[in-house]
Design a protein around this motif. Structure first.
Motif, PDB file in Angstrom:
ATOM      1  N   LEU A 158       0.831  -1.208   0.000  1.00 59.88           N
ATOM      2  CA  LEU A 158       0.000   0.000   0.000  1.00 59.88           C
ATOM      3  C   LEU A 158       0.866   1.258   0.000  1.00 59.88           C
ATOM      4  O   LEU A 158       0.553   2.241  -0.688  1.00 59.88           O
ATOM      5  CB  LEU A 158      -0.933   0.000   1.209  1.00 59.88           C
ATOM      6  CG  LEU A 158      -2.098  -0.994   1.166  1.00 59.88           C
ATOM      7  CD1 LEU A 158      -2.834  -1.003   2.512  1.00 59.88           C
ATOM      8  CD2 LEU A 158      -3.057  -0.638   0.046  1.00 59.88           C
ATOM      9  N   GLU A 159       1.952   1.246   0.763  1.00 56.32           N
ATOM     10  CA  GLU A 159       2.849   2.402   0.782  1.00 56.32           C
ATOM     11  C   GLU A 159       3.505   2.599  -0.589  1.00 56.32           C
ATOM     12  O   GLU A 159       3.683   3.734  -1.040  1.00 56.32           O
ATOM     13  CB  GLU A 159       3.918   2.232   1.867  1.00 56.32           C
ATOM     14  CG  GLU A 159       3.368   2.420   3.276  1.00 56.32           C
ATOM     15  CD  GLU A 159       4.399   2.136   4.363  1.00 56.32           C
ATOM     16  OE1 GLU A 159       5.416   1.447   4.077  1.00 56.32           O
ATOM     17  OE2 GLU A 159       4.187   2.587   5.488  1.00 56.32           O
ATOM     18  N   ALA A 160       3.835   1.495  -1.251  1.00 59.43           N
ATOM     19  CA  ALA A 160       4.424   1.590  -2.589  1.00 59.43           C
ATOM     20  C   ALA A 160       3.413   2.169  -3.573  1.00 59.43           C
ATOM     21  O   ALA A 160       3.752   3.030  -4.402  1.00 59.43           O
ATOM     22  CB  ALA A 160       4.903   0.217  -3.055  1.00 59.43           C
ATOM     23  N   ARG A 161       2.156   1.726  -3.487  1.00 67.10           N
ATOM     24  CA  ARG A 161       1.118   2.277  -4.365  1.00 67.10           C
ATOM     25  C   ARG A 161       0.888   3.753  -4.093  1.00 67.10           C
ATOM     26  O   ARG A 161       0.701   4.548  -5.006  1.00 67.10           O
ATOM     27  CB  ARG A 161      -0.192   1.504  -4.189  1.00 67.10           C
ATOM     28  CG  ARG A 161      -0.184   0.159  -4.892  1.00 67.10           C
ATOM     29  CD  ARG A 161      -1.439  -0.650  -4.699  1.00 67.10           C
ATOM     30  NE  ARG A 161      -2.665   0.106  -4.882  1.00 67.10           N
ATOM     31  CZ  ARG A 161      -3.862  -0.324  -4.518  1.00 67.10           C
ATOM     32  NH1 ARG A 161      -3.994  -1.514  -3.935  1.00 67.10           N
ATOM     33  NH2 ARG A 161      -4.941   0.399  -4.726  1.00 67.10           N
ATOM     34  N   LEU A 162       0.913   4.116  -2.827  1.00 66.69           N
ATOM     35  CA  LEU A 162       0.704   5.511  -2.438  1.00 66.69           C
ATOM     36  C   LEU A 162       1.865   6.381  -2.951  1.00 66.69           C
ATOM     37  O   LEU A 162       1.632   7.477  -3.486  1.00 66.69           O
ATOM     38  CB  LEU A 162       0.590   5.635  -0.919  1.00 66.69           C
ATOM     39  CG  LEU A 162       0.305   7.011  -0.345  1.00 66.69           C
ATOM     40  CD1 LEU A 162      -1.026   7.553  -0.886  1.00 66.69           C
ATOM     41  CD2 LEU A 162       0.280   6.977   1.162  1.00 66.69           C
ATOM     42  N   SER A 163       3.080   5.899  -2.835  1.00 65.51           N
ATOM     43  CA  SER A 163       4.237   6.636  -3.347  1.00 65.51           C
ATOM     44  C   SER A 163       4.161   6.782  -4.854  1.00 65.51           C
ATOM     45  O   SER A 163       4.487   7.848  -5.406  1.00 65.51           O
ATOM     46  CB  SER A 163       5.527   5.912  -2.969  1.00 65.51           C
ATOM     47  OG  SER A 163       5.708   5.933  -1.588  1.00 65.51           O
ATOM     48  N   ALA A 164       3.730   5.720  -5.539  1.00 61.10           N
ATOM     49  CA  ALA A 164       3.613   5.766  -7.003  1.00 61.10           C
ATOM     50  C   ALA A 164       2.525   6.747  -7.411  1.00 61.10           C
ATOM     51  O   ALA A 164       2.669   7.482  -8.397  1.00 61.10           O
ATOM     52  CB  ALA A 164       3.317   4.377  -7.550  1.00 61.10           C
ATOM     53  N   ALA A 165       1.415   6.795  -6.638  1.00 60.66           N
ATOM     54  CA  ALA A 165       0.320   7.701  -6.954  1.00 60.66           C
ATOM     55  C   ALA A 165       0.750   9.152  -6.737  1.00 60.66           C
ATOM     56  O   ALA A 165       0.370  10.056  -7.504  1.00 60.66           O
ATOM     57  CB  ALA A 165      -0.898   7.378  -6.107  1.00 60.66           C
TER      58      ALA A 165
END
Length: 86
Positions: free
Chosen positions: A76-83
């Motif tokens: 989730l943190e990786a997705r949030l950083s990518a977003a």
């Protein structure tokens, strides 16, 4: 000769009786020691093997869940950083 045989028979009976008495005493002493040991363990509040194994299983399951949650959080943190990068 007959007197010697009777003497040996009497000695054999006495020895047999003594062996039986010692065997009974041994069983009684073992029982007393076992009771005392159980009493000491109860006072020490020691857990049984079954309780230990049950708690060990709970801890293993909790560890597995924690690791799964850490993986989800990292994803989730990786997705949030990518977003945020977009």
């Amino acid at each position: 000769m007959q007197v010697e045989n009777k003497l040996f028979d009497d000695l054999a009976r006495v020895a047999s009786g003594a062996a039986g008495a010692l065997s009974g005493i041994r069983g009684e002493v073992e029982g007393q020691i076992r009771q005392q040991f159980e009493r000491i363990l109860a006072q020490m509040d020691v857990v049984s093997r079954e309780e230990f194994e049950a708690m060990k299983a709970v801890a293993v399951e909790a560890r597995a869940r924690q690791e799964a949650l850490e993986e989800r959080l990292a994803a989730l943190e990786a997705r949030l950083s990518a977003a945020k990068a977009d």
